[in-house]
Design a protein around this motif. Structure first.
Motif, PDB file in Angstrom:
ATOM      1  N   UNK A 119       0.859  -1.181   0.000  1.00  0.00           N
ATOM      2  CA  UNK A 119       0.000   0.000   0.000  1.00  0.00           C
ATOM      3  C   UNK A 119       0.901   1.238   0.000  1.00  0.00           C
ATOM      4  N   UNK A 120       0.790   2.036  -1.038  1.00  0.00           N
ATOM      5  CA  UNK A 120       1.562   3.275  -1.134  1.00  0.00           C
ATOM      6  C   UNK A 120       0.623   4.471  -1.101  1.00  0.00           C
ATOM      7  N   UNK A 121       1.013   5.475  -0.336  1.00  0.00           N
ATOM      8  CA  UNK A 121       0.276   6.742  -0.364  1.00  0.00           C
ATOM      9  C   UNK A 121       1.212   7.826  -0.890  1.00  0.00           C
ATOM     10  N   UNK A 122       0.839   8.389  -2.045  1.00  0.00           N
ATOM     11  CA  UNK A 122       1.620   9.445  -2.676  1.00  0.00           C
ATOM     12  C   UNK A 122       1.003  10.797  -2.332  1.00  0.00           C
ATOM     13  N   UNK A 123       1.782  11.694  -1.752  1.00  0.00           N
ATOM     14  CA  UNK A 123       1.320  13.071  -1.614  1.00  0.00           C
ATOM     15  C   UNK A 123       1.309  13.707  -3.003  1.00  0.00           C
ATOM     16  N   UNK A 124       0.876  14.941  -3.093  1.00  0.00           N
ATOM     17  CA  UNK A 124       0.739  15.567  -4.408  1.00  0.00           C
ATOM     18  C   UNK A 124       2.080  15.751  -5.121  1.00  0.00           C
ATOM     19  N   UNK A 125       3.193  15.655  -4.377  1.00  0.00           N
ATOM     20  CA  UNK A 125       4.503  15.729  -5.020  1.00  0.00           C
ATOM     21  C   UNK A 125       5.140  14.345  -5.151  1.00  0.00           C
ATOM     22  N   UNK A 126       4.338  13.290  -4.930  1.00  0.00           N
ATOM     23  CA  UNK A 126       4.858  11.929  -4.952  1.00  0.00           C
ATOM     24  C   UNK A 126       5.255  11.474  -6.348  1.00  0.00           C
ATOM     25  N   UNK A 127       6.253  10.601  -6.383  1.00  0.00           N
ATOM     26  CA  UNK A 127       6.738  10.029  -7.627  1.00  0.00           C
ATOM     27  C   UNK A 127       7.205   8.611  -7.358  1.00  0.00           C
ATOM     28  N   UNK A 128       7.339   7.828  -8.428  1.00  0.00           N
ATOM     29  CA  UNK A 128       7.959   6.507  -8.342  1.00  0.00           C
ATOM     30  C   UNK A 128       8.546   6.194  -9.705  1.00  0.00           C
ATOM     31  N   UNK A 129       9.859   5.983  -9.751  1.00  0.00           N
ATOM     32  CA  UNK A 129      10.545   5.770 -11.014  1.00  0.00           C
ATOM     33  C   UNK A 129      10.181   4.449 -11.680  1.00  0.00           C
ATOM     34  N   UNK A 130      10.511   4.342 -12.953  1.00  0.00           N
ATOM     35  CA  UNK A 130      10.232   3.119 -13.696  1.00  0.00           C
ATOM     36  C   UNK A 130      10.957   1.939 -13.062  1.00  0.00           C
ATOM     37  N   UNK A 145       0.480   7.493 -14.959  1.00  0.00           N
ATOM     38  CA  UNK A 145       1.129   6.196 -14.826  1.00  0.00           C
ATOM     39  C   UNK A 145       1.915   5.903 -16.102  1.00  0.00           C
ATOM     40  N   UNK A 146       3.177   5.538 -15.940  1.00  0.00           N
ATOM     41  CA  UNK A 146       4.043   5.228 -17.072  1.00  0.00           C
ATOM     42  C   UNK A 146       4.256   3.731 -17.169  1.00  0.00           C
ATOM     43  N   UNK A 147       4.386   3.223 -18.402  1.00  0.00           N
ATOM     44  CA  UNK A 147       4.674   1.806 -18.585  1.00  0.00           C
ATOM     45  C   UNK A 147       5.358   1.590 -19.936  1.00  0.00           C
ATOM     46  N   UNK A 148       6.139   0.518 -20.013  1.00  0.00           N
ATOM     47  CA  UNK A 148       6.822   0.210 -21.260  1.00  0.00           C
ATOM     48  C   UNK A 148       7.672  -1.035 -21.141  1.00  0.00           C
ATOM     49  N   UNK A 149       8.240  -1.452 -22.265  1.00  0.00           N
ATOM     50  CA  UNK A 149       9.085  -2.650 -22.304  1.00  0.00           C
ATOM     51  C   UNK A 149      10.507  -2.375 -21.846  1.00  0.00           C
ATOM     52  N   UNK A 150      10.887  -1.106 -21.761  1.00  0.00           N
ATOM     53  CA  UNK A 150      12.250  -0.737 -21.374  1.00  0.00           C
ATOM     54  C   UNK A 150      12.205   0.291 -20.250  1.00  0.00           C
ATOM     55  N   UNK A 151      13.319   0.382 -19.534  1.00  0.00           N
ATOM     56  CA  UNK A 151      13.422   1.389 -18.476  1.00  0.00           C
ATOM     57  C   UNK A 151      13.909   2.699 -19.091  1.00  0.00           C
ATOM     58  N   UNK A 152      13.045   3.275 -19.911  1.00  0.00           N
ATOM     59  CA  UNK A 152      13.394   4.481 -20.658  1.00  0.00           C
ATOM     60  C   UNK A 152      12.187   5.422 -20.632  1.00  0.00           C
ATOM     61  N   UNK A 153      12.328   6.554 -19.929  1.00  0.00           N
ATOM     62  CA  UNK A 153      11.216   7.495 -19.812  1.00  0.00           C
ATOM     63  C   UNK A 153      10.750   8.005 -21.164  1.00  0.00           C
ATOM     64  N   UNK A 154      11.675   8.132 -22.117  1.00  0.00           N
ATOM     65  CA  UNK A 154      11.324   8.703 -23.419  1.00  0.00           C
ATOM     66  C   UNK A 154      10.504   7.730 -24.267  1.00  0.00           C
ATOM     67  N   UNK A 155      10.599   6.445 -23.972  1.00  0.00           N
ATOM     68  CA  UNK A 155       9.861   5.450 -24.736  1.00  0.00           C
ATOM     69  C   UNK A 155       8.604   4.964 -24.005  1.00  0.00           C
ATOM     70  N   UNK A 156       8.455   5.374 -22.757  1.00  0.00           N
ATOM     71  CA  UNK A 156       7.323   4.888 -21.954  1.00  0.00           C
ATOM     72  C   UNK A 156       6.009   5.503 -22.421  1.00  0.00           C
ATOM     73  N   UNK A 157       4.963   4.721 -22.357  1.00  0.00           N
ATOM     74  CA  UNK A 157       3.616   5.210 -22.634  1.00  0.00           C
ATOM     75  C   UNK A 157       3.013   5.734 -21.339  1.00  0.00           C
TER      76      UNK A 157
END
Length: 210
Positions: free
Chosen positions: A106-117, A145-157
């Motif tokens: 269970x994660x609670x993200x504040x409005x500045x919350x983030x989680x890397x790929x 929410x980001x997702x993709x086949x690689x750990x690449x922010x530029x290629x993530x959907x």
């Protein structure tokens, strides 16, 4: 409604032993930009291992409430029904295996919350090999929410997950990279805030089978 029940149960569990805390890394002192609580088994983000007792304070994780397990099974049944309709197949578990959750993060993200790929790959070899799904519930503010086949922010959907949305990835998609790039402030349903007094931010529950 289910969202109200989820929030109230998490609020109660989060204040007790094994409840919410801000995880971090001893080696660097860095803290994750979220509050976390584990149910069933504790997951340590530094060692990336599951444990029966939380190493930071010796607390046992609370058990997964029956209501949560029921919601997970309901979500999987719904996904199976959609697969049958869209793919016209009978054995839907070849595409999305069934699972019985014994872990919930269970994660609670504040409005500045983030989680890397990242990938969720700390479960047993059996669970990962079978592609047993991760079932994720979003409650509160919406998130990018980001997702993709690689750990690449530029290629993530990117997709917007709103309060009440359920995301399932399993089978061939079990090892996708995914993360949260931002929380959208003031996007939570008014009824939810009025009934639960949920703080600004996003509550996310991810269920899996160890």
């Amino acid at each position: 409604m289910a969202q109200i029940q989820i929030v109230k149960i998490c609020q109660k569990l989060g204040k007790g032993p094994g409840g919410f805390y801000q995880p971090g890394y001893k080696s660097t002192g860095a803290k994750l930009r979220l509050q976390m609580m584990c149910l069933g088994l504790n997951w340590d983000p530094e060692t990336r291992e599951y444990e029966k007792v939380r190493s930071i304070d010796g607390c046992e994780p609370p058990a997964i409430p029956d209501k949560f397990s029921w919601l997970v099974q309901r979500a999987i049944r719904g996904a199976h029904a959609l697969i049958r309709k869209d793919r016209r197949v009978n054995n839907v578990e070849n595409i999305l295996p069934a699972m019985s959750p014994d872990i919930c993060i269970v994660n609670f993200y504040k409005t500045n919350g983030r989680l890397g790929l990242h990938q969720d790959h700390d479960e047993t070899n059996y669970s990962l090999r079978k592609g047993l799904p991760v079932v994720s519930f979003s409650v509160g503010d919406s998130a990018e929410f980001l997702y993709g086949d690689e750990r690449d922010l530029h290629k993530a959907e990117k997709v917007i997950l709103e309060s009440g949305d359920v995301l399932i990835f399993g089978g061939d998609s079990r090892h996708i990279f995914h993360g949260v790039s931002s929380i959208i402030p003031n996007s939570a349903p008014v009824f939810l805030l009025e009934r639960t007094h949920l703080r600004p931010g996003r509550l996310n529950l991810t269920f899996r089978e160890y």
